[in-house]
Write a protein that holds these residues in place. Structure first.
Motif, PDB file in Angstrom:
ATOM      1  N   HIS A  37      11.773  -0.520  -1.063  1.00  0.00           N
ATOM      2  CA  HIS A  37      10.831  -0.930  -0.022  1.00  0.00           C
ATOM      3  C   HIS A  37      10.887  -0.011   1.194  1.00  0.00           C
ATOM      4  CE1 HIS A  37       9.658  -4.619  -2.020  1.00  0.00           C
ATOM      5  NE2 HIS A  37      10.939  -4.881  -2.266  1.00  0.00           N
ATOM      6  N   THR A  38      11.928   0.809   1.269  1.00  0.00           N
ATOM      7  CA  THR A  38      12.049   1.744   2.398  1.00  0.00           C
ATOM      8  C   THR A  38      11.247   3.000   2.083  1.00  0.00           C
ATOM      9  OG1 THR A  38      14.284   0.913   2.801  1.00  0.00           O
ATOM     10  CG2 THR A  38      13.673   2.976   3.869  1.00  0.00           C
ATOM     11  N   HIS A  39      10.080   3.129   2.705  1.00  0.00           N
ATOM     12  CA  HIS A  39       9.198   4.244   2.351  1.00  0.00           C
ATOM     13  C   HIS A  39       8.977   5.223   3.499  1.00  0.00           C
ATOM     14  CE1 HIS A  39       6.221   1.915   4.574  1.00  0.00           C
ATOM     15  NE2 HIS A  39       6.492   0.874   3.796  1.00  0.00           N
ATOM     16  N   TYR A  40       9.519   4.940   4.678  1.00  0.00           N
ATOM     17  CA  TYR A  40       9.443   5.873   5.817  1.00  0.00           C
ATOM     18  C   TYR A  40       8.001   6.253   6.179  1.00  0.00           C
ATOM     19  CZ  TYR A  40      14.392   6.342   4.808  1.00  0.00           C
ATOM     20  OH  TYR A  40      15.713   6.081   4.576  1.00  0.00           O
ATOM     21  N   MET A  41       7.116   5.294   6.126  1.00  0.00           N
ATOM     22  CA  MET A  41       5.725   5.559   6.507  1.00  0.00           C
ATOM     23  C   MET A  41       5.269   4.642   7.644  1.00  0.00           C
ATOM     24  SD  MET A  41       4.048   6.215   2.752  1.00  0.00           S
ATOM     25  CE  MET A  41       2.388   6.237   3.398  1.00  0.00           C
ATOM     26  N   MET A  80      -2.811  13.529   4.300  1.00  0.00           N
ATOM     27  CA  MET A  80      -1.872  14.646   4.176  1.00  0.00           C
ATOM     28  C   MET A  80      -1.351  14.782   2.753  1.00  0.00           C
ATOM     29  SD  MET A  80       0.305  14.333   7.752  1.00  0.00           S
ATOM     30  CE  MET A  80       1.284  15.763   7.354  1.00  0.00           C
ATOM     31  N   ALA A  81      -1.324  13.678   2.004  1.00  0.00           N
ATOM     32  CA  ALA A  81      -0.835  13.721   0.626  1.00  0.00           C
ATOM     33  C   ALA A  81      -1.736  14.565  -0.270  1.00  0.00           C
ATOM     34  CB  ALA A  81      -0.707  12.304   0.075  1.00  0.00           C
ATOM     35  N   LYS A  82      -2.994  14.750   0.121  1.00  0.00           N
ATOM     36  CA  LYS A  82      -3.910  15.556  -0.683  1.00  0.00           C
ATOM     37  C   LYS A  82      -3.449  17.003  -0.787  1.00  0.00           C
ATOM     38  CE  LYS A  82      -8.034  12.860   0.533  1.00  0.00           C
ATOM     39  NZ  LYS A  82      -9.367  12.924   1.181  1.00  0.00           N
ATOM     40  N   PHE A  83      -2.718  17.460   0.216  1.00  0.00           N
ATOM     41  CA  PHE A  83      -2.337  18.869   0.272  1.00  0.00           C
ATOM     42  C   PHE A  83      -0.852  19.082  -0.003  1.00  0.00           C
ATOM     43  CE2 PHE A  83      -5.642  17.849   3.376  1.00  0.00           C
ATOM     44  CZ  PHE A  83      -6.704  18.584   2.864  1.00  0.00           C
ATOM     45  N   ASP A  84      -0.112  18.020  -0.322  1.00  0.00           N
ATOM     46  CA  ASP A  84       1.324  18.127  -0.539  1.00  0.00           C
ATOM     47  C   ASP A  84       1.702  17.333  -1.789  1.00  0.00           C
ATOM     48  OD1 ASP A  84       4.083  18.088  -0.516  1.00  0.00           O
ATOM     49  OD2 ASP A  84       4.231  17.827   1.649  1.00  0.00           O
ATOM     50  N   VAL A 133       4.550  16.681  -3.262  1.00  0.00           N
ATOM     51  CA  VAL A 133       5.706  15.794  -3.102  1.00  0.00           C
ATOM     52  C   VAL A 133       5.302  14.532  -2.361  1.00  0.00           C
ATOM     53  CG1 VAL A 133       8.015  15.578  -2.118  1.00  0.00           C
ATOM     54  CG2 VAL A 133       7.304  17.750  -3.141  1.00  0.00           C
ATOM     55  N   ARG A 134       4.550  14.711  -1.268  1.00  0.00           N
ATOM     56  CA  ARG A 134       4.105  13.539  -0.500  1.00  0.00           C
ATOM     57  C   ARG A 134       3.126  12.690  -1.321  1.00  0.00           C
ATOM     58  NH1 ARG A 134       3.084  15.955   3.747  1.00  0.00           N
ATOM     59  NH2 ARG A 134       4.826  15.332   5.065  1.00  0.00           N
ATOM     60  N   LYS A 135       2.308  13.355  -2.113  1.00  0.00           N
ATOM     61  CA  LYS A 135       1.348  12.619  -2.936  1.00  0.00           C
ATOM     62  C   LYS A 135       2.070  11.728  -3.942  1.00  0.00           C
ATOM     63  CE  LYS A 135      -2.681  13.325  -5.902  1.00  0.00           C
ATOM     64  NZ  LYS A 135      -3.589  14.335  -6.513  1.00  0.00           N
ATOM     65  N   GLN A 136       3.133  12.265  -4.535  1.00  0.00           N
ATOM     66  CA  GLN A 136       3.916  11.482  -5.487  1.00  0.00           C
ATOM     67  C   GLN A 136       4.597  10.302  -4.793  1.00  0.00           C
ATOM     68  OE1 GLN A 136       6.969  13.775  -7.367  1.00  0.00           O
ATOM     69  NE2 GLN A 136       7.515  12.201  -8.846  1.00  0.00           N
ATOM     70  N   HIS A 137       5.111  10.516  -3.585  1.00  0.00           N
ATOM     71  CA  HIS A 137       5.774   9.459  -2.828  1.00  0.00           C
ATOM     72  C   HIS A 137       4.783   8.359  -2.453  1.00  0.00           C
ATOM     73  CE1 HIS A 137       8.473   7.487  -0.047  1.00  0.00           C
ATOM     74  NE2 HIS A 137       7.592   7.648   0.946  1.00  0.00           N
TER      75      HIS A 137
END
Length: 498
Positions: A22-26, A1-5, A7-11
């Motif tokens: 360490h809290t990454h919500y994944m 999903m990070a490929k298309f977003d 903000v998510r890719k940076q995270h």
């Protein structure tokens, strides 16, 4: 999903590089944790609003879910006072009921209210469907809750009342039972085959409808399709008879075509459409979340008056309509007397009724009168309980036209009804005095909510505290469990489809 977003890719990039927190919500459970957090916050907000409003009513209903467990839906109804008086119905969740007895359900409800820190002493109304374990006067939920709080008035569901009125009327006469049997056969014949359904679509604009076994007033859709397209449906049946290779289907199509073209069936269709139309319109209005007790009683009374009027002229009007439909289909508008099965006569002190030779008169007596009378009797029986509750609060809208003596009497009666353990919600004498000094109203006949809104807009709530409280309690009383029924639709969506 990070490929298309971006903000998510940076995270994801920061998480993979080990930079930052360490809290990454994944994690695999984070979705449920977020949903639970949001749910908890929403529930806290709802509970705070309920406590601010003080008075509330509960709406309860239950149904088995996909795993065959009884799910009890809990709805709380309040009159919100944030901007202006507004009725709100809040869903507090589903409770798994291991046993559906009145005792177990009562304990389950009280336990839930205790967990949310909602005092049951502030409950002023309760509404259920017509199940014996819910509305039972001895061991039902309503009886057990009334023992703990006599001010929690039980209000029967108005929508279920109309539903039962139709259900009892539909089973009151052999002709009524047979009529709906023919509608069922008609729908099954066409829906069982895509080829036959295509034939139907060639002839009609509105397709035949199936119905719910429990919501009888919804059957108007199936009756409506036949009433306005009887000739076209008959033509479709004749085409099915000519094109099918199945001898069973051929015989069934021929039989249904003859029945739909009969004068008797067309009269039944007209009568049932008229009755269902009168009831279905009111039933839809009764399901509104903002429906008030006084308005609901008025609607039910008008429905009864409408059926009483229909009792006098409905059969002759149905004959006129049926004759016009027969002319359009080019069939005879003649009602043939059904042959009665001969039975062995037993000795009795009372002589049997004389047989009626006139087929139309016989149909009027054994079908039309029975169906309408059953509907009226059922409506009156269920209307009484609703009217009893409304009569306690009737003074709140009738006071402009009530004498001072009667006004004081009714106010004391209402004050007594709203008193428990020596703690009254209102003072009867002060309420009567307030009503006698209410300023000029926009209309002499205002609903509870309209009067409540008037006091709020004119900033008179502190000058008329007893009237203000009494109106809020009256507006809090529910008249339908439709909100609980809607929650079951979401339950089915989540458990069955998703």
């Amino acid at each position: 999903m990070a490929k298309f977003d971006p903000v998510r890719k940076q995270h994801v990039g920061r998480v993979e590089s080990g930079a930052g927190s360490h809290t990454h919500y994944m994690g695999k459970r984070i979705q449920n944790e977020l949903i639970d957090s949001i749910s908890s916050k929403i529930l806290d907000t709802i509970v705070e609003e309920i406590k601010r409003c003080k008075y509330f009513s509960i709406i309860l209903d239950y149904t088995p879910d996909l795993s065959h467990k009884e799910q009890l839906s809990v709805i709380v109804r309040i009159v919100s006072l944030e901007d202006k008086p507004q009725v709100k119905e809040h869903f507090l969740g589903f409770l798994v009921a291991e046993q559906s007895t009145g005792e177990r359900l009562t304990l389950l409800i009280l336990k839930r209210l205790g967990e949310l820190n909602i005092p049951f002493e502030d409950c002023r109304g309760q509404s259920y469907d017509n199940g014996a374990n819910m509305k039972g006067e001895n061991k039902g939920v309503q009886a057990r809750l009334l023992q703990q709080n006599p001010r929690a008035f039980c209000v029967p569901c108005g929508a279920h009342t109309l539903n039962l009125v139709v259900a009892e009327a539909a089973k009151s006469s052999p002709d009524a039972i047979g009529y709906f049997g023919y509608l069922t056969k008609l729908y099954k014949l066409f829906s069982a085959s895509t080829h036959r359904w295509d034939i139907l679509l060639k002839h009609v604009k509105t397709t035949l409808k199936s119905w719910s076994e429990t919501r009888w007033e919804s059957r108007i859709k199936s009756v409506e399709a036949v009433k306005y397209q009887a000739g076209q449906i008959r033509e479709a049946l004749l085409e099915v008879r000519e094109t099918t290779a199945d001898p069973v289907v051929r015989v069934e199509a021929q039989s249904l075509a003859e029945e739909i073209g009969s004068y008797r069936f067309i009269i039944c269709t007209t009568i049932w459409y008229d009755i269902l139309y009168k009831i279905q319109h009111v039933s839809k209005l009764m399901q509104s979340p903002s429906m008030q007790l006084d308005v609901a009683v008025d609607l039910l009374k008008k429905t009864g008056d409408s059926l009483t009027c229909y009792r006098r002229t409905g059969f002759s009007d149905a004959q006129t309509t049926a004759k016009e439909m027969c002319e359009e289909m080019n069939v005879e508008s003649v009602l043939k007397q059904k042959r009665l099965r001969s039975t062995k006569r037993q000795f009795g002190y009372e002589s049997p009724d004389e047989p009626i030779d006139d087929a139309l008169k016989n149909m009027e007596i054994t079908f039309f009168n029975v169906v309408v009378d059953t509907a009226l009797s059922s409506l009156d029986e269920r209307f009484q309980h609703l009217e009893e509750v409304n009569n306690k609060f009737g003074v709140l809208i009738n006071f402009p036209t009530t004498s001072n003596e009667e006004l004081s009497k009714h106010c004391q009666t209402l004050s007594s009804a709203l008193t428990h353990d020596g703690q009254p919600d209102i003072d009867g004498r002060e309420l009567a005095a307030e009503m006698q000094n209410v300023p000029h109203l926009p209309s002499k006949k205002m609903t509870n909510m309209e009067l409540l809104t008037f006091l709020h807009e004119k900033k008179l709530t502190e000058m008329y505290p007893n009237l203000w409280v009494a109106l809020r309690i009256s507006a809090t009383l529910p008249v339908t469990v439709a909100a609980a029924e809607r929650s079951f639709s979401k339950l089915k969506l989540v458990k069955t489809y998703i």
